[in-house]
Scaffold this motif. Structure first.
Motif, PDB file in Angstrom:
ATOM      1  N   UNK A  87      47.328  40.906  41.202  1.00 50.07           N
ATOM      2  CA  UNK A  87      45.998  41.569  40.971  1.00 50.07           C
ATOM      3  C   UNK A  87      44.746  40.668  41.208  1.00 50.07           C
ATOM      4  N   UNK A  88      44.989  39.479  41.636  1.00 49.38           N
ATOM      5  CA  UNK A  88      44.037  38.639  41.830  1.00 49.38           C
ATOM      6  C   UNK A  88      43.033  38.228  40.725  1.00 49.38           C
ATOM      7  N   UNK A  89      43.609  38.441  39.489  1.00 51.12           N
ATOM      8  CA  UNK A  89      42.848  37.820  38.048  1.00 51.12           C
ATOM      9  C   UNK A  89      42.234  39.178  37.598  1.00 51.12           C
ATOM     10  N   UNK A  90      42.347  40.432  38.427  1.00 55.47           N
ATOM     11  CA  UNK A  90      41.586  41.554  38.072  1.00 55.47           C
ATOM     12  C   UNK A  90      40.139  41.084  38.507  1.00 55.47           C
ATOM     13  N   UNK A  91      39.863  40.250  39.483  1.00 55.74           N
ATOM     14  CA  UNK A  91      38.402  39.865  39.761  1.00 55.74           C
ATOM     15  C   UNK A  91      38.114  39.837  41.357  1.00 55.74           C
ATOM     16  N   UNK A  92      38.938  40.698  42.166  1.00 55.02           N
ATOM     17  CA  UNK A  92      38.644  40.692  43.450  1.00 55.02           C
ATOM     18  C   UNK A  92      37.384  40.946  43.820  1.00 55.02           C
ATOM     19  N   UNK A  93      36.596  40.112  44.622  1.00 53.35           N
ATOM     20  CA  UNK A  93      35.146  40.343  45.121  1.00 53.35           C
ATOM     21  C   UNK A  93      35.062  40.596  46.716  1.00 53.35           C
ATOM     22  N   UNK A  94      34.802  41.933  47.043  1.00 52.37           N
ATOM     23  CA  UNK A  94      34.774  42.014  48.307  1.00 52.37           C
ATOM     24  C   UNK A  94      33.607  42.913  48.600  1.00 52.37           C
ATOM     25  N   UNK A  95      32.806  42.662  49.957  1.00 47.73           N
ATOM     26  CA  UNK A  95      31.730  43.247  50.355  1.00 47.73           C
ATOM     27  C   UNK A  95      30.676  43.107  49.381  1.00 47.73           C
ATOM     28  N   UNK A  96      30.621  41.756  48.569  1.00 47.13           N
ATOM     29  CA  UNK A  96      29.383  41.678  47.618  1.00 47.13           C
ATOM     30  C   UNK A  96      29.279  42.922  46.612  1.00 47.13           C
ATOM     31  N   UNK A  97      30.696  43.391  46.251  1.00 46.29           N
ATOM     32  CA  UNK A  97      30.494  44.491  45.130  1.00 46.29           C
ATOM     33  C   UNK A  97      30.941  43.718  43.869  1.00 46.29           C
ATOM     34  N   UNK A  98      30.438  44.480  42.766  1.00 48.36           N
ATOM     35  CA  UNK A  98      30.647  43.799  41.507  1.00 48.36           C
ATOM     36  C   UNK A  98      32.070  43.862  41.341  1.00 48.36           C
ATOM     37  N   UNK A  99      32.777  42.637  40.869  1.00 46.25           N
ATOM     38  CA  UNK A  99      33.990  42.506  40.681  1.00 46.25           C
ATOM     39  C   UNK A  99      34.554  43.374  39.304  1.00 46.25           C
TER      40      UNK A  99
END
Length: 356
Positions: free
Chosen positions: A101-113
């Motif tokens: 789950x990537x620490x529940x902090x995946x940040x893609x396309x400059x969206x809010x994690x």
């Protein structure tokens, strides 16, 4: 001249195919050689068609390599089938899920994690799997929205085994979790590396049986995938990437020895799933296949890629099971669930008929 050329081609091809049986602990470069197997399969497939059409008498060379490559082809692709995953559920099946789950902090396309955190928490809460293995589990007890043990297990009436690997503050940690609808009667860890990698296990009472579930997150290579998104980036980072791949394979070979010994000592039937950070063309994968079956190979569909970044063609999340106890009835890669840098994988299993 042709005899020497095709003879050398055959020898080199067989050497590449056999590289998966050589431990990176003994020959570190063997792991790099095995990464060429997909290109080898593609190249010989094209060569076979070309030589067959041109009626070359040497067509048997690529044909022989493709025949020898059957185990690799089986691990690469399964003919796509209709998605009947939920239809296959019965009272006798056990549904399992694995997700980094990537620490529940995946940040893609400059969206809010935080958007991804809420999406992934909601998806996991609503998923009907009986057992969920989660890697890179971030637990923060300071706020209700980040208290994932409560949100994903306790509030759902599920049992949980959470093993922290790295503690950041008193009430914040990173670890691995096994969430179960069935009672957990024993738990522990096989090893960890004090960062966010390791293997944990839980003994789970499933109906009248007890099974041992392993949640694995083996050594990461720490490769910045975005740096390889174009030719220039590949040229600049080639040697650094090769070094990280080699070092990662050596470390995972050591971890594999610990894991296999622990599995051999298990008093219960085994399920092993997680993020292995290794492709199906690796020493690790082929060693695990010696005593365990792979759910994708038995019931998957398509290529089953599990990585959600630039190197999208990687399948590094796997699910293995003990075939003398379990049958797998279906396997699924949730490629539409893009809330992390990995896609979840899941399977439906049942107790093998005739098993006491």
């Amino acid at each position: 001249m042709a005899r020497w050329f095709y003879g050398l081609l055959l020898i080199l091809s067989v050497a590449v195919l056999l590289s998966v049986y050589i431990s990176p602990l003994h020959v570190p470069l063997a792991g790099l050689l095995s990464l060429g197997i997909p290109l080898l399969l593609l190249g010989h497939g094209v060569l076979f068609v070309f030589m067959l059409l041109s009626r070359s008498r040497w067509f048997w060379v690529p044909l022989l390599v493709l025949v020898l490559s059957f185990p690799y082809l089986k691990a690469t692709f399964r003919w796509p089938s209709a998605d009947r995953f939920q239809e296959a559920r019965t009272e006798e099946t056990l549904e399992v899920l694995s997700y980094n789950v990537h620490l529940f902090r995946y940040n893609r396309e400059k969206r809010n994690p935080a958007e991804f955190r809420e999406s992934i928490a909601r998806w996991l809460s609503e998923h009907p799997a009986d057992i969920k293995c989660i890697q890179e589990f971030y637990q923060d007890e300071t706020t209700a929205s980040t208290h994932m043990i409560r949100r994903l297990a306790q509030d759902q009436g599920m049992h949980i085994s959470y093993q922290p690997v790295q503690r950041r503050r008193q009430r914040q940690s990173i670890g691995m979790a096994i969430i179960s609808r069935y009672p957990i009667v024993n738990e522990g860890r096989v090893f960890d590396n004090s960062r966010n990698n390791g293997v944990i296990f839980a003994d789970i009472r499933w109906n009248s049986d007890t099974i041992r579930v392993y949640n694995a997150h083996l050594e990461s290579m720490s490769i910045q995938a975005e740096a390889l998104k174009d030719v220039e980036g590949f040229k600049e980072n080639y040697y650094d990437v090769a070094r990280k791949i080699r070092n990662g394979q050596v470390t995972r070979a050591r971890q594999l020895a610990q894991l296999q010994q622990h599995i051999a000592d298990s008093p219960y039937p085994v399920l092993l799933m997680g993020d292995f950070n290794d492709t199906p063309y690796s020493y690790l994968y082929f060693n695990l296949r010696q005593n365990l079956s792979n759910a994708f190979e038995r019931a998957g569909s398509g290529f089953g890629f599990t990585y959600n970044r630039v190197l999208f063609f990687l399948r590094i999340d796997h699910l293995f099971y003990q075939e003398d106890f379990f049958d797998v009835t279906d396997f699924k890669t949730y490629s539409a669930v893009d809330y992390s840098d990995h896609y979840p994988i899941g399977a439906l299993l049942r107790k093998r008929s005739g098993t006491p």
